[in-house]
Design a protein around this motif. Structure first.
Motif, PDB file in Angstrom:
ATOM      1  N   ASN A  35       4.573   1.674  16.698  1.00 19.11           N
ATOM      2  CA  ASN A  35       5.080   0.389  16.221  1.00 19.11           C
ATOM      3  C   ASN A  35       3.917  -0.546  15.935  1.00 19.11           C
ATOM      4  OD1 ASN A  35       8.138   0.528  16.618  1.00 19.11           O
ATOM      5  ND2 ASN A  35       7.400   1.166  18.633  1.00 19.11           N
ATOM      6  N   GLY A  36       3.985  -1.264  14.849  1.00 19.60           N
ATOM      7  CA  GLY A  36       2.908  -2.206  14.540  1.00 19.60           C
ATOM      8  C   GLY A  36       2.991  -2.746  13.129  1.00 19.60           C
ATOM      9  N   HIS A  37       3.500  -1.939  12.213  1.00 19.26           N
ATOM     10  CA  HIS A  37       3.691  -2.435  10.852  1.00 19.26           C
ATOM     11  C   HIS A  37       4.895  -3.368  10.814  1.00 19.26           C
ATOM     12  CE1 HIS A  37       0.632  -0.310   8.610  1.00 19.26           C
ATOM     13  NE2 HIS A  37       0.960   0.824   9.195  1.00 19.26           N
ATOM     14  N   SER A  38       4.828  -4.343   9.938  1.00 19.73           N
ATOM     15  CA  SER A  38       5.917  -5.314   9.828  1.00 19.73           C
ATOM     16  C   SER A  38       6.789  -5.067   8.599  1.00 19.73           C
ATOM     17  CB  SER A  38       5.360  -6.736   9.780  1.00 19.73           C
ATOM     18  OG  SER A  38       4.459  -6.886   8.696  1.00 19.73           O
ATOM     19  N   PHE A  39       6.508  -3.984   7.892  1.00 17.11           N
ATOM     20  CA  PHE A  39       7.316  -3.643   6.727  1.00 17.11           C
ATOM     21  C   PHE A  39       7.302  -2.119   6.592  1.00 17.11           C
ATOM     22  CE2 PHE A  39       8.457  -6.321   2.721  1.00 17.11           C
ATOM     23  CZ  PHE A  39       9.705  -5.722   2.677  1.00 17.11           C
ATOM     24  N   TYR A  40       7.968  -1.632   5.550  1.00 17.61           N
ATOM     25  CA  TYR A  40       8.099  -0.193   5.336  1.00 17.61           C
ATOM     26  C   TYR A  40       6.743   0.526   5.438  1.00 17.61           C
ATOM     27  CZ  TYR A  40      12.320  -1.873   2.881  1.00 17.61           C
ATOM     28  OH  TYR A  40      13.490  -2.494   2.533  1.00 17.61           O
ATOM     29  N   VAL A  41       6.766   1.712   6.049  1.00 17.24           N
ATOM     30  CA  VAL A  41       5.575   2.554   6.085  1.00 17.24           C
ATOM     31  C   VAL A  41       5.742   3.632   5.019  1.00 17.24           C
ATOM     32  CG1 VAL A  41       3.998   3.858   7.526  1.00 17.24           C
ATOM     33  CG2 VAL A  41       5.486   2.134   8.571  1.00 17.24           C
ATOM     34  N   ASN A  42       4.845   3.638   4.050  1.00 15.99           N
ATOM     35  CA  ASN A  42       4.985   4.464   2.850  1.00 15.99           C
ATOM     36  C   ASN A  42       4.237   5.784   2.889  1.00 15.99           C
ATOM     37  OD1 ASN A  42       6.393   2.363   1.474  1.00 15.99           O
ATOM     38  ND2 ASN A  42       4.439   1.357   1.103  1.00 15.99           N
ATOM     39  N   ALA A  43       3.135   5.812   3.645  1.00 12.47           N
ATOM     40  CA  ALA A  43       2.277   6.994   3.583  1.00 12.47           C
ATOM     41  C   ALA A  43       1.566   7.176   4.912  1.00 12.47           C
ATOM     42  CB  ALA A  43       1.260   6.847   2.450  1.00 12.47           C
ATOM     43  N   VAL A  44       1.147   8.419   5.154  1.00 11.91           N
ATOM     44  CA  VAL A  44       0.441   8.731   6.393  1.00 11.91           C
ATOM     45  C   VAL A  44      -0.534   9.869   6.144  1.00 11.91           C
ATOM     46  CG1 VAL A  44       2.273  10.304   7.153  1.00 11.91           C
ATOM     47  CG2 VAL A  44       0.746   9.275   8.844  1.00 11.91           C
ATOM     48  N   ALA A  45      -1.677   9.795   6.815  1.00 13.19           N
ATOM     49  CA  ALA A  45      -2.681  10.857   6.730  1.00 13.19           C
ATOM     50  C   ALA A  45      -3.276  11.068   8.113  1.00 13.19           C
ATOM     51  CB  ALA A  45      -3.777  10.489   5.726  1.00 13.19           C
ATOM     52  N   VAL A  69       0.865  -1.178   0.000  1.00 17.36           N
ATOM     53  CA  VAL A  69       0.000   0.000   0.000  1.00 17.36           C
ATOM     54  C   VAL A  69       0.903   1.229   0.000  1.00 17.36           C
ATOM     55  CG1 VAL A  69      -1.972   1.139   1.039  1.00 17.36           C
ATOM     56  CG2 VAL A  69      -1.648  -1.314   1.379  1.00 17.36           C
ATOM     57  N   TYR A  70       0.781   2.034  -1.048  1.00 19.62           N
ATOM     58  CA  TYR A  70       1.671   3.165  -1.258  1.00 19.62           C
ATOM     59  C   TYR A  70       1.090   4.511  -0.835  1.00 19.62           C
ATOM     60  CZ  TYR A  70       4.810   0.371  -4.247  1.00 19.62           C
ATOM     61  OH  TYR A  70       5.707  -0.552  -4.723  1.00 19.62           O
ATOM     62  N   ALA A  71      -0.231   4.620  -0.751  1.00 16.81           N
ATOM     63  CA  ALA A  71      -0.836   5.939  -0.566  1.00 16.81           C
ATOM     64  C   ALA A  71      -2.075   5.852   0.298  1.00 16.81           C
ATOM     65  CB  ALA A  71      -1.192   6.542  -1.928  1.00 16.81           C
ATOM     66  N   VAL A  72      -2.374   6.943   0.985  1.00 13.96           N
ATOM     67  CA  VAL A  72      -3.581   7.004   1.809  1.00 13.96           C
ATOM     68  C   VAL A  72      -4.040   8.456   1.919  1.00 13.96           C
ATOM     69  CG1 VAL A  72      -2.267   7.188   3.967  1.00 13.96           C
ATOM     70  CG2 VAL A  72      -4.610   6.323   4.018  1.00 13.96           C
ATOM     71  N   ALA A  73      -5.342   8.637   1.945  1.00 10.76           N
ATOM     72  CA  ALA A  73      -5.934   9.961   2.123  1.00 10.76           C
ATOM     73  C   ALA A  73      -7.247   9.805   2.878  1.00 10.76           C
ATOM     74  CB  ALA A  73      -6.181  10.634   0.774  1.00 10.76           C
ATOM     75  N   PRO A  88      -9.389  14.964   9.760  1.00  8.21           N
ATOM     76  CA  PRO A  88      -9.611  16.411   9.901  1.00  8.21           C
ATOM     77  C   PRO A  88      -9.753  16.883  11.344  1.00  8.21           C
ATOM     78  CG  PRO A  88     -10.907  15.525   8.096  1.00  8.21           C
ATOM     79  CD  PRO A  88     -10.306  14.345   8.796  1.00  8.21           C
ATOM     80  N   ASN A  89     -10.231  16.005  12.253  1.00  4.31           N
ATOM     81  CA  ASN A  89     -10.354  16.417  13.649  1.00  4.31           C
ATOM     82  C   ASN A  89      -9.044  16.267  14.419  1.00  4.31           C
ATOM     83  OD1 ASN A  89     -10.128  13.662  14.064  1.00  4.31           O
ATOM     84  ND2 ASN A  89     -12.240  13.380  14.751  1.00  4.31           N
ATOM     85  N   GLY A  90      -8.009  15.751  13.744  1.00  8.11           N
ATOM     86  CA  GLY A  90      -6.696  15.622  14.363  1.00  8.11           C
ATOM     87  C   GLY A  90      -6.583  14.524  15.401  1.00  8.11           C
ATOM     88  N   GLN A  91      -7.568  13.646  15.472  1.00  8.20           N
ATOM     89  CA  GLN A  91      -7.571  12.635  16.527  1.00  8.20           C
ATOM     90  C   GLN A  91      -6.982  11.296  16.096  1.00  8.20           C
ATOM     91  OE1 GLN A  91     -11.498  12.319  18.230  1.00  8.20           O
ATOM     92  NE2 GLN A  91     -11.633  14.509  18.624  1.00  8.20           N
ATOM     93  N   GLN A  92      -6.984  11.040  14.796  1.00  8.17           N
ATOM     94  CA  GLN A  92      -6.508   9.741  14.338  1.00  8.17           C
ATOM     95  C   GLN A  92      -5.489   9.894  13.209  1.00  8.17           C
ATOM     96  OE1 GLN A  92     -10.165   7.749  13.313  1.00  8.17           O
ATOM     97  NE2 GLN A  92     -10.533   7.063  15.392  1.00  8.17           N
ATOM     98  N   VAL A  93      -4.629   8.904  13.109  1.00  2.67           N
ATOM     99  CA  VAL A  93      -3.624   8.824  12.048  1.00  2.67           C
ATOM    100  C   VAL A  93      -3.859   7.527  11.302  1.00  2.67           C
ATOM    101  CG1 VAL A  93      -1.174   8.493  11.581  1.00  2.67           C
ATOM    102  CG2 VAL A  93      -1.902  10.193  13.251  1.00  2.67           C
ATOM    103  N   ILE A  94      -3.762   7.567   9.979  1.00  3.69           N
ATOM    104  CA  ILE A  94      -3.866   6.355   9.163  1.00  3.69           C
ATOM    105  C   ILE A  94      -2.558   6.188   8.412  1.00  3.69           C
ATOM    106  CG2 ILE A  94      -5.124   5.134   7.368  1.00  3.69           C
ATOM    107  CD1 ILE A  94      -6.808   8.016   9.040  1.00  3.69           C
ATOM    108  N   SER A  95      -1.983   5.012   8.511  1.00  5.44           N
ATOM    109  CA  SER A  95      -0.705   4.725   7.865  1.00  5.44           C
ATOM    110  C   SER A  95      -0.872   3.612   6.846  1.00  5.44           C
ATOM    111  CB  SER A  95       0.336   4.319   8.904  1.00  5.44           C
ATOM    112  OG  SER A  95      -0.122   3.235   9.702  1.00  5.44           O
ATOM    113  N   ALA A  96      -0.029   3.639   5.808  1.00  3.17           N
ATOM    114  CA  ALA A  96      -0.063   2.643   4.737  1.00  3.17           C
ATOM    115  C   ALA A  96       1.310   2.002   4.619  1.00  3.17           C
ATOM    116  CB  ALA A  96      -0.448   3.298   3.411  1.00  3.17           C
ATOM    117  N   SER A  97       1.325   0.698   4.395  1.00  3.52           N
ATOM    118  CA  SER A  97       2.595  -0.018   4.492  1.00  3.52           C
ATOM    119  C   SER A  97       2.785  -1.063   3.405  1.00  3.52           C
ATOM    120  CB  SER A  97       2.679  -0.700   5.861  1.00  3.52           C
ATOM    121  OG  SER A  97       3.756  -1.607   5.945  1.00  3.52           O
ATOM    122  N   TRP A  98       4.052  -1.444   3.252  1.00  3.03           N
ATOM    123  CA  TRP A  98       4.410  -2.560   2.383  1.00  3.03           C
ATOM    124  C   TRP A  98       3.886  -3.889   2.930  1.00  3.03           C
ATOM    125  CZ3 TRP A  98       9.510  -3.188  -0.739  1.00  3.03           C
ATOM    126  CH2 TRP A  98       9.645  -2.134  -1.644  1.00  3.03           C
TER     127      TRP A  98
END
Length: 743
Positions: A411-421, A165-169, A424-434
Motif C-alpha cells: 500500500n502506498g500509491h494514491s491512484f491506480y497502479v498501472n505497471a510493475v517490474a 505513469v503507464y509503464a516501467v522497466a 534482476p536480483n529479485g530483491q526490489q519491485v518498482i511500480s508505476a501509477s496514475w
C-alpha cells in the motif's frame, strides 16, 4: 541555528564544503564511531549537509552507509542499537528524498512525520526534541506519525512525471529504471539514488509500454501515437521509429536474442519487427478486440498475447501460426507474464483476478483472487516463486506461486497502479501509477516495524468540535471516526451507511454531527453516544458538502443534482431548495451572521444566496474550471474559493468583486480553511501538500507534503492546530510552530 551551524557559518565556503564532505568518512576511517553516531543524529549537521549547494539529500543518505563497512564491525565503539537509529533516520530521509529535493524547508516536518513513534530508539527521540528546540522559522510539526515510517517495504518514491505513469522497466544490470507516461516522455532513473538521469522525448502520444533489450543498450517504447520508437539507452538518442499500426500501441516485448520486437495494438493485431533494420516482418491477426499485452517465452519460440476479447492466444513466433487460445477470464485480459522456466503463464484481468495456466497444455491451473478492482499488470520474480500484481484498487499484491496464497499487499500509491517490474536480483519491485510517481519496494524484508492508523480509504472531510477537543473525519470507507485532537487518538467509529461519507459538519453546540453520503442522504448523529438520530432525504444524487448555520437551527446540503437544500435541524423537515447552478455543487458555507449561503460548483462559478428567502443574490465569475471549495472570513467581508484551475481567489462579499488570485503551481486545490483569527489560510492540494498562507502578504509561510493527495483540512479554535485527511485514509494532526505574534 544550533552550535554546529553557528560555527560552520563562520567559516569560508571552501572550508564548509570540505568539512561537510569529509566529516563522516574521516570519523569512520579513524574509528571514532561515537562521534560519527553523534554527528549523523544531529539536526544541525543533517540540515547543513542537505542545504549546502554541492551536496543535498543523496550524499547525506550515503553517509549513513559508511557504518556498513566490514572494518566497522571490529571497532570497539560499534553499537547495534545506535546503528539501528542511523538506519531509521537514513530510511526516513530516503522516503522523503523526493520532497526534500524541491523543498528543503520541510526537513523538520518530514523527519517528525516519519519518526514520531514512542517505539523509536532514544537517539531518534532526542533528534526530534532537538528539532523542536532549534527550529526557529514557521513550520508544520506533525503531532502523530502519519507519514510512511522507515523500516517497512517502501524504499523510495521517484517523482518527476507530470501525468500518469503507464509503464516501467528495469535494465538487465539492475542499475536503471525506465518509465513511460501519459506526458509523452520516458524517464531514465538511477535506481540506487532515485536520481533522474535523462528524458527521452519524441512521441506525440502517451507512452504506454516499454521494453529493454537483453544487452541493456536499447529501449523500445510503445505509444498512443500508433508508433514504437527505438532509443539508445546510453546516449538517449532516438534510433528509429516503427510505423504500421493503425491504432494505439499498448504493449511491446523483445525476444531473448534481442533481434526482434513484438508489439500489441488496439487495432486488434500484433506485429513482429526486425530490431536491427526497423523492418516489419509479419502481422498476427486473430483477436476480436484490442490486444493489451504480449510476452515471449524464454526460449524465444512462442509468444502469448492478451486481449480485450477476454482471451489469451499462444503463437509460434517463427511462423506466426496461432497454436491455441486460452479461455477463462470473464473480462478483458490486461497483462501476461511467463515464469522463467517457460512452463507457466500468469494473466491479469479486469475481472479482478489472475489466472495461472500451463503453457504446455493451455490448461487453467488455478485462479488468484484478492484484488477489489481490475488487475492491470503482473510480473514474476527471477526465481519463479512469486508473482506481483498491480491493480486499479491502488495496491500491489505479492503471491506465492507454489502455495497459491497471497503473501502481502503493498500500500502506498494514491491512484491506480498501472505497471510493475522486478529487479534482476529479485530483491526490489518498482511500480508505476496514475498518481504520477513510481515507487521502489523491498520484496523481502522483516515485518513492518511501525503501523499507521487511519481510515481504509480516502478521507473526504474533517471537522473540529467548537471546544477544540475532538475531530470528526469522514471517509470513502463508509465510516466517520472521532479523534482526540490533543493526541490524535481514535476514540470511536460511527457506522450507519453502506456508502461513501463525503462531508461532515458539527452543530455549534458540539452535541450533534451531520454527515453526507453517496446514497443521497444526510444523517444526524449524537456525538457523545454515537447514536443515529434521524436521516434527511430529498436529493436525487450524492451529497458533496454540508454546512450548519451559526444558530444551529438549519442545515444546508450541496449535491451532484446541481441544487442545495435547506433543512430544519430540529424537525428534519426540508425548508426550501436553492436552484441555479448548471452542474454539481461541490461546496457550501454560511456567513458568520447566518444570513447568506455561498455555494461552489462544477459550472466554474460561486453563487451567493439569501438564506431568509432562498433567492440568489449574485454570481461570482472568474474561475476557468470547477470550483470545489469555499470559505468566508470571520468578519464576513471576504469569500475565498479554490478551483481545478489551480488557483485560489479572494472576493469582496458585499460587492462581489474579485480582490486577488493566489496560484497553486500545477495542481488543483481540493480544500481550504481559515484560522479563526482570519490571518492565515490553509490549502490542501492534489500535489500531496498542505500550505499555510499569510493572507495579508499573500505568501506561503509553511508547507507539509504527505504521501498522498490531501483532500480536506480544518483548523482548531487555537489557530495553530491543523487537521487534514488524505487519499490513502490517513488523518494528519499538525501544529503550526514558531508563529510569534501571528497566533
Amino acid at each position: 541555528m544550533g552550535e554546529f551551524a553557528d560555527k560552520l557559518a563562520a567559516q569560508s565556503p571552501a572550508f564548509q564544503r570540505a568539512y561537510l564532505g569529509s566529516l563522516a568518512p574521516s570519523l569512520v576511517k579513524s574509528g571514532n564511531l561515537e562521534k560519527y553516531y553523534q554527528t549523523l543524529t544531529n539536526f544541525d549537521f543533517i540540515t547543513a549537509k542537505i542545504n549546502y549547494p554541492e551536496f543535498g539529500v543523496q550524499p547525506l543518505i550515503d553517509d549513513y552507509d559508511l557504518i556498513d563497512g566490514e572494518e566497522t564491525l571490529n571497532y570497539s565503539e560499534y553499537n547495534s542499537e545506535k546503528v539501528k537509529s542511523l538506519k531509521l533516520i537514513q530510511g526516513a530521509l530516503r522516503l522523503s528524498a523526493h520532497v526534500l529535493a524541491t523543498d528543503k524547508q520541510q526537513l523538520a516536518s518530514q523527519l517528525h512525520g516519519r519518526l514520531l513513534n514512542q517505539q523509536m530508539p532514544k537517539k531518534i527521540q532526542a533528534l526530534l526534541a532537538q528539532i523542536k528546540q532549534e527550529k526557529t522559522t514557521p513550520w508544520l510539526c506533525p503531532l502523530t506519525s502519519s507519514l510512511t515510517p522507515p523500516g517497512g517495504r517502501l524504499l523510495r518514491t521517484l517523482n518527476g512525471h507530470n501525468s500518469y505513469v503507464y509503464a516501467v522497466a528495469v535494465t538487465p544490470d539492475g542499475q536503471r529504471v525506465i518509465s513511460g507516461s501519459q506526458d509523452k516522455t520516458l524517464k531514465v532513473w538511477n535506481l540506487a539514488t532515485g536520481e533522474e538521469l535523462f528524458i527521452l522525448k519524441g512521441h506525440s502520444g502517451s507512452v504506454n509500454a516499454i521494453a529493454v533489450t537483453p544487452d541493456g543498450q536499447r529501449v523500445i517504447s510503445a505509444s498512443g501515437d500508433k508508433t514504437l520508437k527505438v532509443w539508445n539507452l546510453l546516449t538517449g538518442e532516438e534510433l528509429f521509429t516503427l510505423k504500421g499500426h493503425s491504432d494505439s500501441v499498448n504493449a511491446v516485448a523483445v525476444t531473448p536474442n534481442g533481434q526482434q520486437a513484438i508489439s500489441a495494438s488496439s487495432d486488434k493485431t500484433l506485429k513482429v519487427w526486425n530490431l536491427l533494420t526497423g523492418e516489419e516482418l509479419f502481422t498476427l491477426k486473430g483477436h476480436s478486440d484490442s490486444v493489451n499485452a504480449v510476452a515471449v517465452t524464454p526460449d524465444g519460440q512462442r509468444m502469448i498475447s492478451a486481449s480485450g476479447d477476454k482471451t489469451l492466444k499462444v503463437w509460434n513466433l517463427l511462423t506466426g501460426e496461432e497454436l491455441f487460445t486460452l479461455n477463462g477470464h470473464s473480462s478483458s485480459v490486461n497483462a501476461v507474464a511467463i515464469t522463467p522456466n517457460g512452463q507457466q503463464l500468469i494473466s491479469a484481468s479486469w475481472d479482478n483476478s489472475l489466472k495461472v495456466w500451463s503453457l504446455a497444455t493451455g490448461e487453467e491451473l488455478f485462479t488468484l483472487n484478492g484484488h477489489s478492482s481490475n488487475v492491470y499488470a503482473v510480473a514474476v520474480t527471477p526465481n519463479g516463486q512469486q508473482v506481483i500484481s498491480a491493480s486499479l484498487d491502488n495496491t500491489l499484491k505479492v503471491w506465492n506461486l507454489t502455495t497459491r496464497k497471497e503473501l502481502f499487499t503493498l500500500n502506498g500509491h494514491s491512484f491506480y497502479v498501472n505497471a510493475v517490474a522486478v529487479t534482476p536480483n529479485g530483491q526490489q519491485v518498482i511500480s508505476a501509477s496514475w498518481d504520477k510517481t513510481l515507487k521502489v519496494w523491498y520484496l523481502a524484508t522483516e515485518e513492518e516495524l511501525f503501523t499507521l492508523k487511519g481510515h481504509s480509504d480516502s478521507v473526504n472531510a474533517v471537522a473540529v468540535t467548537p471546544n477544540g477537543q475532538q475531530v470528526i473525519s469522514a471517509a470513502l470507507d463508509n465510516t466517520l471516526k472521532v479523534w482526540n485532537l490533543a493526541i490524535g487518538e481514535e476514540l470511536s467509529t460511527l457506522k450507519g451507511h453502506s456508502d461513501s461519507v463525503n462531508a461532515v459538519a458539527v452543530v455549534p453546540n458540539g452535541q450533534q454531527v451531520i454527515s453526507a453520503f453517496d446514497d443521497n442522504t444526510l444523517i444526524v448523529w449524537n456525538l457523545e453516544s454515537g447514536e443515529e438520530l434521524f436521516t434527511l432525504k430529498g436529493h436525487s444524487d450524492w451529497i458533496n458538502a454540508v454546512a450548519v448555520t451559526p444558530d444551529g437551527q438549519r442545515v444546508i446540503s450541496a449535491s451532484a443534482d446541481n441544487i442545495l437544500k435547506v433543512w430544519n435541524l430540529e424537525t428534519g423537515n426540508e425548508l426550501f431548495t436553492l436552484k441555479g447552478h448548471s452542474s454539481y455543487v461541490y461546496a457550501v458555507t454560511v456567513t458568520p451572521n447566518g444570513q447568506q449561503v455561498i455555494s461552489a460548483s462544477g459550472d466554474n462559478t460561486l453563487k451567493v444566496w439569501n438564506l431568509a428567502d432562498g433567492q440568489e443574490i449574485f454570481t461570482l465569475n472568474g474561475h476557468s474550471s470547477y470550483v470545489n471549495a469555499v470559505t468566508v472570513t470571520p468578519n464576513g467581508q471576504q469569500v475565498i474559493s479554490a478551483s481545478g484551475d489551480n488557483t485560489i481567489k479572494v472576493w469582496n462579499l458585499p460587492t462581489g468583486d474579485e480582490l486577488f488570485t493566489l496560484n497553486n503551481d500545477s495542481n488543483s486545490v481540493n480544500a481550504i480553511a481559515l484560522t479563526p483569527n482570519g490571518q492565515q489560510m490553509i490549502s490542501a492540494s492534489s500535489e500531496n501538500t498542505l500550505k499555510v498562507w499569510n493572507l495579508s502578504t499573500r505568501e506561503v509561510i509553511a508547507t507539509f507534503t504527505g504521501d498522498s493527495p490531501i483532500l480536506c483540512c480544518t483548523v482548531a479554535p487555537d489557530n495553530l492546530t491543523i487537521v487534514a485527511g488524505d487519499a490513502s485514509g490517513k488523518v494528519h494532526f499538525l501544529r503550526l510552530e514558531n508563529m510569534g505574534g501571528n497566533s
